[in-house]
Design a protein around this motif. Structure first.
Motif, PDB file in Angstrom:
ATOM      1  N   ASP A   1       0.864  -1.181   0.000  1.00 53.80           N
ATOM      2  CA  ASP A   1       0.000   0.000   0.000  1.00 53.80           C
ATOM      3  C   ASP A   1       0.902   1.233   0.000  1.00 53.80           C
ATOM      4  N   GLU A   2       1.020   1.899  -1.152  1.00 55.93           N
ATOM      5  CA  GLU A   2       1.944   3.020  -1.278  1.00 55.93           C
ATOM      6  C   GLU A   2       1.546   4.193  -0.414  1.00 55.93           C
ATOM      7  N   ASP A   3       0.230   4.488  -0.343  1.00 55.24           N
ATOM      8  CA  ASP A   3      -0.221   5.603   0.491  1.00 55.24           C
ATOM      9  C   ASP A   3       0.107   5.361   1.962  1.00 55.24           C
ATOM     10  N   ALA A   4      -0.137   4.126   2.425  1.00 52.72           N
ATOM     11  CA  ALA A   4       0.162   3.806   3.813  1.00 52.72           C
ATOM     12  C   ALA A   4       1.664   3.865   4.074  1.00 52.72           C
TER      13      ALA A   4
ATOM     14  N   ALA B   1       3.854   5.753   2.571  1.00 53.57           N
ATOM     15  CA  ALA B   1       4.296   7.150   2.618  1.00 53.57           C
ATOM     16  C   ALA B   1       3.958   7.788   3.959  1.00 53.57           C
ATOM     17  N   LEU B   2       2.738   7.526   4.466  1.00 51.08           N
ATOM     18  CA  LEU B   2       2.350   8.082   5.757  1.00 51.08           C
ATOM     19  C   LEU B   2       3.192   7.490   6.879  1.00 51.08           C
ATOM     20  N   ALA B   3       3.497   6.204   6.778  1.00 51.71           N
ATOM     21  CA  ALA B   3       4.323   5.560   7.797  1.00 51.71           C
ATOM     22  C   ALA B   3       5.713   6.185   7.842  1.00 51.71           C
ATOM     23  N   SER B   4       6.240   6.505   6.670  1.00 52.81           N
ATOM     24  CA  SER B   4       7.562   7.132   6.621  1.00 52.81           C
ATOM     25  C   SER B   4       7.544   8.497   7.284  1.00 52.81           C
ATOM     26  N   ARG B   5       6.479   9.245   7.068  1.00 54.73           N
ATOM     27  CA  ARG B   5       6.377  10.571   7.679  1.00 54.73           C
ATOM     28  C   ARG B   5       6.242  10.465   9.207  1.00 54.73           C
ATOM     29  N   LEU B   6       5.479   9.468   9.648  1.00 61.10           N
ATOM     30  CA  LEU B   6       5.334   9.265  11.085  1.00 61.10           C
ATOM     31  C   LEU B   6       6.664   8.920  11.737  1.00 61.10           C
TER      32      LEU B   6
ATOM     33  N   ASP C   1       9.644   9.653  10.633  1.00 61.70           N
ATOM     34  CA  ASP C   1      10.545  10.809  10.611  1.00 61.70           C
ATOM     35  C   ASP C   1      10.204  11.810  11.704  1.00 61.70           C
ATOM     36  N   ARG C   2       8.931  11.964  11.979  1.00 63.55           N
ATOM     37  CA  ARG C   2       8.508  12.989  12.940  1.00 63.55           C
ATOM     38  C   ARG C   2       8.577  12.515  14.383  1.00 63.55           C
TER      39      ARG C   2
END
Length: 597
Positions: free
Chosen positions: A395-398, A400-405, A407-408
C-alpha cells in the motif's frame, strides 16, 4: 457419499454446498435397511439433523427429479420455536432448490394471511411450529390428507414446552400410512410414549451416542470465588475474543443484570429472554449476525432454536439443571468441523454439583482457575504480535504516511502509539481473587484441631440456637474470603457461638471483623478459644431453672371458670397451668348477634 443412495438433485445440492462426506446422523438415516421406515433418532444439536431428515424423506417425495404438483403438502416438518422452524425452512430450500419445491412456513408472530396464501398456492413442504400449524388445520387452510412424511425436530424440547396436545392433534390429522421421523437430542420416557402412539415399528437410531461429548467442543470448568463470578466471565470473553459467544443464565433477572454490567464495561452484547417481542428478538439476532454485537446473554427457553454463525464460546454463568441441558447448550458451538469451548463458572458452593453434572453427562472437563488479568493482557499482546496488518506491504499511500510518522516521532513512539490504539476500546481485564482449583472430588474439610500448625481462630455469631452447622458455614466462609476448603481447619459449634480455624496464610482475607450476612459476623480472636466451656462464651453462667414450672409439675389443673369464654380455653394435649397463660386483650365488638356457647 457414493456409498449412499441419494436422489440426483439432492446430491447436486450437497456438492454445491461443499459436502465431501456425510455426518454420522446423515449416513445413519440413508442406510439401506432404513428406507421407508419410521425413525426415532437421537442426535446432538449441530450434528446435521436438518439435512439428515431432508435426505431421508427425499425418496418418499420425489417423482424422478421433481416434486409432484399435488396441490397439497407432501411433507411436514414441526419445530419447537420460530427461529428453528425458519432455519429448517432455509436448509430445505437450498437442498430441494432443483426439485421445484415450494416451501411454506407457518410460525407464530408472522402474518397469518401470507401463510394461508402460500399454502393455497400448493406448497409441497410445510415447516411450522405446533401452535400455528394447529390453527391452520382448524381453520381449514392446511390439509394434511396427502401427507407422505412428517418430521418432528427437537421432539424433546417440544414436549418440554407443553406442545404434546398440539402434536397429537396435528399427527391425528395426517394419514395413518404416512412416514414419521422423530429427531431428539435425548429420548426420555415421554418421547418413547409419543413414538409408540404415532409411529409404526420405528427403528431406533443413536447417532454418535446419546450423551457422548462432542469431539469438537473443549469443556472447561473454572473455579471462582462467589464474588468473582461476573469478573471471571468478563475475563473469559476477553481471553477468547470469540467472533460470537453466548452466555446462559437461569432467570430473566440474571440476564438483565449481566447485560447491564457488560454494557457498562464496553462489551457489545444483546439479551434474549421471554419478555422480548418477536421484533426485538429479530433485531437482537440480526445484530449478532452482522457483527454489531458479539455476545448473546440468554435463558435456556429464550435461546431454543436460535442459530448463531461462528459461535465459538458458550459460557454457563448459571449451571444447567441437568445433563441434557448442558449438552443442548454446549452443542451450539463446535459445529461443521469448527472448534468450540464450553465453559462452566463454578463457585465453591457448587463444586460437587458441577462434578455430578459432568459425570452424568459423560463429559470430561478440564478444571482450572479463571483467566487472570495478567493472562488476558498477555493474550492481547500475542494477538498484536500476530496482527496480519503488521506484515502487510504494497500500500503506497500507507507506506508514505508511515515514513512521515517515523521521521517525525521516531520508531519507539510510533510503536507505543500502536500499542495504545490496540488496547483502546477493549474492556479492561478484571482482577480476581486467588481461588483453589478442585481436582478430584474432595473429602470433608479437615477437622483435626492440630491439622494446622500455624492457624488463626475466628468466632462466628451463630451457634446451635441459630441452626449453624459445618455444611452451612463452610460455603459462606469460603465465599466471604475467596478461599478453598483446604484453608479451613476445625469448626466447633457451641450454643450461641461457633469457632473456626483458618490457615494463617489466608487469615488476612477476613481482617479483624467480616460481616458475612446480616445475621452472621466473623471476628478474629487473639488466641485459641476455650473449647471446654459448655457454651460459646466461657464466662456464660448456666441458664436459671424455672422453679415455678418445677413446682407446678404434677399438680392437678384448676377447674375452668364457668363464665370463661370457650374460644380462650381450647388446650391441645394436657392443659397448661393457669400461671403460664398470657393475658389477652379484649376483642373488639363484632357486628351481629354473638353465637351462644
Amino acid at each position: 457419499m457414493t456409498d449412499h443412495i441419494i436422489p440426483a438433485p439432492l446430491q447436486a445440492a450437497l456438492a454445491g454446498k461443499g459436502y465431501d462426506s456425510l455426518t454420522a446422523v446423515q449416513a445413519s438415516v440413508l442406510a439401506p435397511e432404513v428406507a421407508g421406515r419410521d425413525l426415532l433418532v437421537s442426535a446432538q444439536t449441530g450434528s446435521g439433523k436438518t439435512v439428515a431428515f431432508g435426505l431421508a424423506i427425499g425418496a418418499d417425495l420425489l417423482t424422478g427429479e421433481r416434486l409432484p404438483e399435488s396441490g397439497l403438502p407432501l411433507a411436514l416438518a414441526i419445530a419447537p420455536t420460530r427461529e428453528l422452524a425458519l432455519q429448517v425452512a432455509r436448509e430445505l430450500e437450498w437442498l430441494y432448490a432443483a426439485t421445484g419445491a415450494q416451501i411454506a412456513t407457518c410460525v407464530g408472530g408472522m402474518d397469518y394471511r401470507n401463510e394461508s396464501r402460500a399454502l393455497a398456492r400448493g406448497a409441497q413442504i410445510v415447516v411450522g411450529t405446533p401452535g400455528r400449524l394447529r390453527d391452520h388445520i382448524e381453520r381449514g387452510s392446511l390439509d394434511l390428507t396427502a401427507l407422505r412424511a412428517a418430521v418432528l425436530d427437537e421432539a424433546d424440547e417440544m414436549l418440554d414446552l407443553g406442545f404434546r396436545e398440539d402434536l397429537e392433534f396435528i399427527l391425528a390429522a395426517a394419514p395413518a400410512e404416512r412416514r414419521t421421523l422423530m429427531f431428539s437430542a435425548t429420548v426420555p420416557p415421554a418421547i418413547e410414549t409419543l413414538a409408540r402412539d404415532f409411529q409404526r415399528d420405528a427403528l431406533r437410531i443413536a447417532a454418535m451416542g446419546e450423551a457422548r461429548q462432542h469431539g469438537d467442543i473443549a469443556y472447561r470448568a473454572y473455579s471462582v470465588a462467589a464474588r468473582d463470578r461476573e469478573p471471571a466471565i468478563f475475563n473469559l470473553l476477553r481471553l477468547h475474543d470469540a467472533r460470537t459467544a453466548i452466555i446462559f443464565c437461569k432467570t430473566r433477572a440474571n440476564v438483565n443484570h449481566l447485560l447491564a454490567r457488560m454494557s457498562n464495561r464496553g462489551f457489545k452484547a444483546v439479551a434474549l429472554s421471554g419478555e422480548l417481542s418477536q421484533t426485538e428478538r429479530n433485531h437482537a439476532l440480526q445484530a449478532l449476525r452482522d457483527g454489531r454485537a458479539r455476545v448473546c446473554i440468554a435463558t435456556d427457553v429464550a435461546a431454543r432454536g436460535i442459530d448463531l454463525p461462528g459461535l465459538e464460546l458458550v459460557i454457563h454463568a448459571d449451571l444447567p439443571t441437568n445433563p441434557e441441558t448442558l449438552l443442548h447448550r454446549s452443542g451450539r458451538t463446535g459445529r461443521a468441523g469448527a472448534k468450540g469451548v464450553s465453559a462452566l463458572i463454578v463457585p465453591p458452593a457448587e463444586y460437587r454439583r458441577a462434578q455430578r453434572l459432568l459425570q452424568n453427562a459423560r463429559i470430561t472437563a478440564e478444571w482450572g482457575a479463571a483467566p487472570s488479568a495478567d493472562e488476558v493482557r498477555a493474550q492481547d499482546d500475542r494477538r498484536l504480535m500476530d496482527y496480519a496488518a503488521l506484515a502487510r506491504t504494497g500500500d503506497e499511500d500507507a507506506a508514505a504516511l508511515a515514513s512521515r510518522l517515523l521521521d517525525r516521532f521516531g520508531p519507539a513512539q510510533v510503536a507505543q502509539a500502536l500499542v495504545a490504539l490496540w488496547r483502546e476500546g477493549r474492556p479492561a481485564p478484571e482482577e480476581l481473587s486467588d481461588t483453589a482449583v478442585p481436582g478430584a472430588p474432595r473429602a470433608q474439610a479437615p477437622r483435626d484441631l492440630g491439622g494446622f500448625q500455624d492457624a488463626v481462630w475466628f468466632s462466628l455469631s451463630v451457634g446451635h440456637t441459630g441452626r449453624a452447622g459445618p455444611r452451612w458455614l463452610l460455603p459462606k466462609i469460603c465465599d466471604a474470603g475467596g478461599i478453598g476448603r483446604e484453608a479451613i481447619g476445625a469448626i466447633r459449634i457451641r450454643q450461641d457461638v461457633s469457632y473456626v480455624q483458618i490457615a494463617a496464610s489466608e487469615a488476612h482475607r477476613f481482617g479483624a471483623e467480616t460481616q458475612i450476612t446480616d445475621e452472621l459476623t466473623m471476628r478474629r480472636l487473639q488466641g485459641a478459644p476455650d473449647l471446654g466451656a459448655p457454651s460459646g462464651a466461657a464466662s456464660r453462667s448456666p441458664r436459671p431453672r424455672n422453679t415455678q414450672k418445677s413446682a407446678l409439675k404434677g399438680k392437678p389443673r384448676a377447674p375452668r371458670a364457668q363464665d370463661e369464654p370457650r374460644a380462650e380455653a381450647r388446650p391441645r394435649g394436657p392443659a397448661k397451668p393457669a400461671s403460664w397463660a398470657r393475658p389477652r386483650a379484649a376483642k373488639p365488638h363484632r357486628k351481629g348477634p354473638r353465637r351462644p356457647d
